[in-house]
Design a protein around this motif. Structure first.
Motif, PDB file in Angstrom:
ATOM      1  N   ASP A   1      -5.868   1.360  -9.533  1.00 24.89           N
ATOM      2  CA  ASP A   1      -6.475   0.927  -8.275  1.00 24.89           C
ATOM      3  C   ASP A   1      -6.808  -0.557  -8.256  1.00 24.89           C
ATOM      4  O   ASP A   1      -7.590  -1.008  -7.416  1.00 24.89           O
TER       5      ASP A   1
ATOM      6  N   SER B   1      -6.846  -4.236  -7.301  1.00 18.52           N
ATOM      7  CA  SER B   1      -6.553  -4.780  -5.976  1.00 18.52           C
ATOM      8  C   SER B   1      -5.681  -6.025  -6.031  1.00 18.52           C
ATOM      9  O   SER B   1      -4.722  -6.150  -5.262  1.00 18.52           O
TER      10      SER B   1
ATOM     11  N   ASN C   1       0.831  -1.256  -4.080  1.00 20.98           N
ATOM     12  CA  ASN C   1      -0.460  -1.606  -3.489  1.00 20.98           C
ATOM     13  C   ASN C   1      -0.965  -2.959  -3.989  1.00 20.98           C
ATOM     14  O   ASN C   1      -1.558  -3.736  -3.237  1.00 20.98           O
TER      15      ASN C   1
ATOM     16  N   TYR D   1      -4.994  -6.432   0.928  1.00 25.77           N
ATOM     17  CA  TYR D   1      -4.963  -5.192   0.147  1.00 25.77           C
ATOM     18  C   TYR D   1      -5.477  -4.017   0.993  1.00 25.77           C
ATOM     19  O   TYR D   1      -4.869  -2.941   1.023  1.00 25.77           O
TER      20      TYR D   1
ATOM     21  N   LYS E   1      -3.220  -0.797   2.273  1.00 20.45           N
ATOM     22  CA  LYS E   1      -3.573   0.580   1.915  1.00 20.45           C
ATOM     23  C   LYS E   1      -3.778   1.433   3.166  1.00 20.45           C
ATOM     24  O   LYS E   1      -3.421   2.611   3.189  1.00 20.45           O
TER      25      LYS E   1
ATOM     26  N   LYS F   1      -0.363   2.188   4.569  1.00 19.40           N
ATOM     27  CA  LYS F   1       0.311   3.157   3.698  1.00 19.40           C
ATOM     28  C   LYS F   1      -0.310   4.536   3.840  1.00 19.40           C
ATOM     29  O   LYS F   1       0.396   5.554   3.890  1.00 19.40           O
ATOM     30  N   SER F   2      -1.656   4.577   3.942  1.00 22.28           N
ATOM     31  CA  SER F   2      -2.334   5.860   4.108  1.00 22.28           C
ATOM     32  C   SER F   2      -1.916   6.521   5.415  1.00 22.28           C
ATOM     33  O   SER F   2      -1.625   7.714   5.458  1.00 22.28           O
TER      34      SER F   2
END
Length: 571
Positions: free
Chosen positions: A68, A70, A99, A148, A152, A155-156
């Motif tokens: 995770d 960043s 990511n 970032y 995300k 992408k989510s």
């Protein structure tokens, strides 16, 4: 939309305790400056955690355990001049981490020009070392973190959309789109398509909510019974699939063929109601390429044999030969309609009482390479290719042309597919108006089948045709699913007995019983009867004695392009 994104961003931030920032540089001074700059700093109410790596290998180890992270600030040149660039390739291509926002640090000795780095490496920023060590660094970090978050979120959202696109919303099983993705991979596969028989009746009798519960129960059965060696898919409606991922003992052909019986034996309990199901199954076993299409061909073939049937795909399936034939003849039909190679033949219908020809049946023929073909060869292809109504219009027009040259009546065949055409009635009226003919000169002959009895729209059209003055006849009465009751609901002017009974009537007792029954019933209803397939003098005499009003067949006259010169014939 903005409020939705903000709420989603908030949920992302709440799920993470801090921002992880990775610094990869062999210069200790860089680490110290960054550490001092970000020490005790909170960005959007979250503290910053710095991960330190002094070479590419250390960075790889840290990223293994910190997925995770960043931002990564990576020096281009470390233990080797391009160590940082190779680390970027590892992050994107080996770890498949998209990511992470990667910002390259140029110490002034990069072996690759900056513009080339952006062209060939998946990075998000490029900074001179002096910028990293300046008071602009905090702004660089804030900007990268914002990127970032946005990435995300996108992408989510994309993942959610993808999941909805590839998941059946009733059973939560992967759907046809997901199956296609699996089948895109290389290698032999076995695919089993399963269609629940008569599922529409379950919905009609019990409602869609109950039907959905049945689908969920069926899905659970498939997963529990076959999930250990097959991926279960819910393609749509009442269609499921098993994709065998292990070609072991369980997936032998013998075991796969048992699936039909497994389903039939199982008792499904839905809302405390116990029920049994059967299924039609198509199998593509150990196949490569076009696997879904092959399994669908096998399923279509299985359905031809009735419910609770199973069929394995082979290159010799009857359905494949049918498709090939339809493809061949659909082109010939199209060419014939376009090039005046479609013809109409006329077969006389004799009135028994007077011995005179009082009507003709218009029959379509197709000319191909100087040969004349009957509808047996091309009618299915015309239906398959959407040309059936064009043939009806052609035959009706040719019948009207001949009607202007004669005082006889003319009969034209129509199918349920013709009657489902939105402008059927308007088309028929327009053609007769073109030739100034009264509607009563044309009789529409309808194939006697289940569609008449159960299709309210067709029934309404037939009543409207009769109101407009057209005459109606039921063709092939006595065949397939004869329904005497429908004569009470439809304004039928004539009944034509199925020729299968007429041609054998002299010697076949069953044909005699059926024919006599139909004639008695029709006469009690006041409906004249036509006997077709009158193929000999003996048959003619027999049906005449039974009391039919009209006869048709080769004993009377065969179909020809022109009308008979005489209006009287003697069998």
């Amino acid at each position: 939309m903005l409020s939705y994104i903000q709420s989603r961003l908030g949920s992302i931030m709440m799920s993470e305790k801090y921002w992880e920032i990775l610094v990869v540089d062999d210069d200790v001074a860089v680490h110290n400056v960054i550490k001092k700059e970000l020490q005790n700093i909170s960005i959007q109410n979250k503290p910053v955690k710095i991960l330190h790596a002094h070479n590419a290998q250390e960075a790889k180890e840290l990223l293994k355990d910190n997925s995770d992270t960043s931002i990564a600030f990576i020096d281009i040149s470390m233990e080797t001049p391009d160590a940082g660039l190779k680390l970027v390739e590892h992050i994107r291509n080996v770890l498949h981490n998209t990511n992470l926002r990667i910002i390259m640090i140029d110490s002034g000795n990069s072996p690759v020009p900056a513009n080339k780095i952006f062209d060939f490496y998946d990075i998000n920023g490029y900074k001179e070392r002096a910028e990293i060590l300046s008071d602009k660094f905090y702004l660089i970090v804030r900007t990268a973190l914002k990127q970032y978050e946005q990435y995300k979120e996108i992408k989510s959202s994309r993942d959610e959309i993808y999941k909805k696109m590839t998941t059946n919303n009733v059973t939560n099983l992967p759907n046809r789109i997901k199956l296609s993705e699996y089948l895109d991979t290389m290698g032999e596969k076995s695919l089993i398509l399963i269609n629940i028989d008569d599922f529409s009746l379950i919905n009609e009798h019990n409602g869609f909510d109950f039907g959905n519960e049945v689908l969920r129960a069926f899905a659970k059965f498939l997963e529990k019974k076959y999930g250990r060696y097959a991926q279960v898919f819910h393609l749509h409606s009442d269609n499921f699939a098993l994709l065998c991922v292990k070609l072991e003992n369980e997936t032998t052909e013998e075991n796969i063929l048992r699936i039909k019986d497994d389903i039939a034996k199982y008792i499904f309990t839905v809302n405390d109601i116990k029920t049994r199901l059967t299924a039609s199954i198509g199998i593509a076993l150990y196949e490569r390429g076009n696997i879904i299409q092959k399994a669908e061909f096998a399923l279509k073939e299985a359905r031809r044999y009735g419910k609770n049937s199973i069929q394995k795909y082979t290159d010799n399936l009857n359905i494949l030969r049918t498709i090939h034939t339809n493809s061949l003849w659909s082109t010939r039909v199209r060419d014939a309609l376009h090039n005046h190679k479609m013809h109409t033949y006329f077969q006389p219908i004799l009135e028994v009482k007077t011995g005179k020809i009082i009507k003709y049946e218009a029959l379509v023929r197709l000319e191909y390479e100087n040969e004349i073909y009957s509808p047996f060869h091309f009618l299915d292809a015309a239906l398959y290719s959407g040309q059936i109504f064009k043939i009806f219009q052609f035959v009706l027009e040719e019948a009207c042309k001949k009607a202007t040259q004669s005082t006889c009546f003319f009969t034209v065949n129509i199918s349920q597919y013709d009657m489902q055409y939105p402008d059927f009635l308007q088309t028929a009226k327009r053609i007769l108006k073109k030739y100034n003919l009264p509607h009563s000169r044309i009789t529409f002959e309808i194939l006697e089948n289940d569609s008449i009895a159960h299709n309210k729209n067709i029934q309404a059209l037939l009543n409207e045709l009769h109101t407009e003055g057209f005459r109606l006849a039921i063709d092939d009465f006595g065949a397939q699913c004869s329904n005497f009751g429908q004569l009470n609901n439809l304004p039928i002017d004539f009944i034509k007995i199925d020729g299968a009974y007429i041609k054998n009537i002299v010697t076949d007792e069953n044909s005699q019983i059926v024919t006599t029954t139909i004639i008695d019933f029709a006469h009690k209803k006041g409906i004249p009867v036509i006997a077709e397939y009158v193929c000999s003098k003996e048959v003619y005499d027999y049906v005449k004695a039974l009391g039919v009003e009209y006869v048709q067949g080769y004993e009377i006259a065969e179909p020809k392009p022109e009308l008979q010169e005489s209006d009287s014939l003697s069998p």
